[in-house]
Design a protein around this motif. Structure first.
Motif, PDB file in Angstrom:
ATOM      1  N   ALA A  80       0.823  -1.212   0.000  1.00 42.75           N
ATOM      2  CA  ALA A  80       0.000   0.000   0.000  1.00 42.75           C
ATOM      3  C   ALA A  80       0.854   1.258   0.000  1.00 42.75           C
ATOM      4  O   ALA A  80       0.443   2.286  -0.545  1.00 42.75           O
ATOM      5  N   ASP A  81       2.032   1.189   0.595  1.00 44.07           N
ATOM      6  CA  ASP A  81       2.928   2.346   0.548  1.00 44.07           C
ATOM      7  C   ASP A  81       3.326   2.670  -0.888  1.00 44.07           C
ATOM      8  O   ASP A  81       3.522   3.828  -1.235  1.00 44.07           O
ATOM      9  N   LYS A  82       3.430   1.636  -1.723  1.00 45.12           N
ATOM     10  CA  LYS A  82       3.833   1.834  -3.117  1.00 45.12           C
ATOM     11  C   LYS A  82       2.646   2.193  -4.012  1.00 45.12           C
ATOM     12  O   LYS A  82       2.761   3.002  -4.917  1.00 45.12           O
ATOM     13  N   ASP A  83       1.507   1.535  -3.778  1.00 49.46           N
ATOM     14  CA  ASP A  83       0.326   1.766  -4.608  1.00 49.46           C
ATOM     15  C   ASP A  83      -0.940   1.534  -3.775  1.00 49.46           C
ATOM     16  O   ASP A  83      -1.487   0.438  -3.760  1.00 49.46           O
ATOM     17  N   PRO A  84      -1.390   2.573  -3.056  1.00 52.59           N
ATOM     18  CA  PRO A  84      -2.527   2.400  -2.152  1.00 52.59           C
ATOM     19  C   PRO A  84      -3.817   1.965  -2.855  1.00 52.59           C
ATOM     20  O   PRO A  84      -4.577   1.168  -2.302  1.00 52.59           O
ATOM     21  N   LEU A  85      -4.050   2.445  -4.051  1.00 51.99           N
ATOM     22  CA  LEU A  85      -5.275   2.069  -4.767  1.00 51.99           C
ATOM     23  C   LEU A  85      -5.270   0.586  -5.132  1.00 51.99           C
ATOM     24  O   LEU A  85      -6.275  -0.111  -4.930  1.00 51.99           O
ATOM     25  N   ALA A  86      -4.157   0.104  -5.648  1.00 57.25           N
ATOM     26  CA  ALA A  86      -4.074  -1.310  -6.020  1.00 57.25           C
ATOM     27  C   ALA A  86      -4.177  -2.204  -4.787  1.00 57.25           C
ATOM     28  O   ALA A  86      -4.863  -3.232  -4.812  1.00 57.25           O
ATOM     29  N   LYS A  94     -11.820   7.369   1.219  1.00 61.83           N
ATOM     30  CA  LYS A  94     -11.872   5.913   1.412  1.00 61.83           C
ATOM     31  C   LYS A  94     -10.476   5.307   1.433  1.00 61.83           C
ATOM     32  O   LYS A  94     -10.159   4.473   2.275  1.00 61.83           O
ATOM     33  N   VAL A  95      -9.649   5.737   0.499  1.00 62.24           N
ATOM     34  CA  VAL A  95      -8.291   5.190   0.416  1.00 62.24           C
ATOM     35  C   VAL A  95      -7.486   5.597   1.642  1.00 62.24           C
ATOM     36  O   VAL A  95      -6.760   4.783   2.229  1.00 62.24           O
ATOM     37  N   LEU A  96      -7.615   6.833   2.066  1.00 62.88           N
ATOM     38  CA  LEU A  96      -6.857   7.296   3.222  1.00 62.88           C
ATOM     39  C   LEU A  96      -7.338   6.641   4.512  1.00 62.88           C
ATOM     40  O   LEU A  96      -6.540   6.352   5.404  1.00 62.88           O
ATOM     41  N   ARG A  97      -8.626   6.365   4.611  1.00 64.86           N
ATOM     42  CA  ARG A  97      -9.153   5.646   5.782  1.00 64.86           C
ATOM     43  C   ARG A  97      -8.546   4.241   5.838  1.00 64.86           C
ATOM     44  O   ARG A  97      -8.095   3.783   6.884  1.00 64.86           O
ATOM     45  N   PHE A  98      -8.544   3.554   4.697  1.00 62.48           N
ATOM     46  CA  PHE A  98      -7.938   2.226   4.594  1.00 62.48           C
ATOM     47  C   PHE A  98      -6.461   2.294   4.987  1.00 62.48           C
ATOM     48  O   PHE A  98      -5.979   1.501   5.792  1.00 62.48           O
ATOM     49  N   GLY A 114       1.704   6.874   7.301  1.00 61.29           N
ATOM     50  CA  GLY A 114       1.265   6.017   6.202  1.00 61.29           C
ATOM     51  C   GLY A 114       0.280   6.735   5.291  1.00 61.29           C
ATOM     52  O   GLY A 114       0.346   6.618   4.068  1.00 61.29           O
ATOM     53  N   VAL A 115      -0.624   7.477   5.896  1.00 63.93           N
ATOM     54  CA  VAL A 115      -1.594   8.251   5.116  1.00 63.93           C
ATOM     55  C   VAL A 115      -0.879   9.294   4.267  1.00 63.93           C
ATOM     56  O   VAL A 115      -1.209   9.482   3.085  1.00 63.93           O
TER      57      VAL A 115
END
Length: 171
Positions: A43-49, A89-93, A127-128
């Motif tokens: 997720a650090d590299k590609d949070p969406l994926a 949503k992505v930042l919450r995850f 992380g966010v």
């Protein structure tokens, strides 16, 4: 005989404890924890994926696992208000994933002190910010003033004080 009377109440307390009722499962396994750490690195590299591939698994796991708790304290609520729509949503995850990864890495599954909680939430916010930078570089429309302010605080070394101020503000 006396031992038997002590075992019944202890078993009853264990059965009624919320952690014991978490969908009838036991604590997180070493394999699950390793999976969460790998997911956090991905997720650090590609949070969406990472969210698309493993978000449902992670949410279900967090809901079911009885031994890892990380929730909506003041810094998490600040993040909720720092972005809109899909970015939120992505930042919450990412916030939850980064915080739990830190807990696993530092064996702080049940943080008891304010210092531990601050460290976990700071790691979650870091992380966010990494995720935000990645997302903003791919799509400049993902820009958020609050996130930009947090990036500036991080650059000045003031992120720990900021996280602490969020906790102080809720009291």
């Amino acid at each position: 005989m006396a031992l038997r009377h002590l075992l019944v109440p202890a078993a009853l307390v264990a059965a009624l404890h919320p952690a014991a009722q978490a969908h009838g499962r036991g604590p997180s396994t070493p394999e699950e924890r390793a999976h969460v750490l790998k997911l956090a690195a991905d997720a650090d590299k590609d949070p969406l994926a990472a969210m698309a591939a493993e978000g449902r698994w992670f949410d279900k796991w967090v809901d079911e696992v009885p031994d890892i708790m990380f929730g909506g304290e003041a810094p998490a609520r600040w993040c909720e208000g720092a972005a809109k729509g899909d970015l939120r949503k992505v930042l919450r995850f990412q916030y939850q994933l980064s915080g739990i990864a830190y807990q696993i890495e530092h064996q702080l599954l049940e943080p008891k002190t304010l210092e531990h909680k601050l460290a976990i939430h700071q790691a979650a916010l870091e992380g966010v910010l990494r995720a935000y930078e990645t997302l903003r570089s791919k799509a400049p429309e993902n820009r958020s003033e609050k996130m930009e302010e947090a990036l500036a605080l991080r650059a000045k070394g003031e992120l720990p004080a900021f996280v602490k101020s969020l906790f102080a503000a809720r009291r």
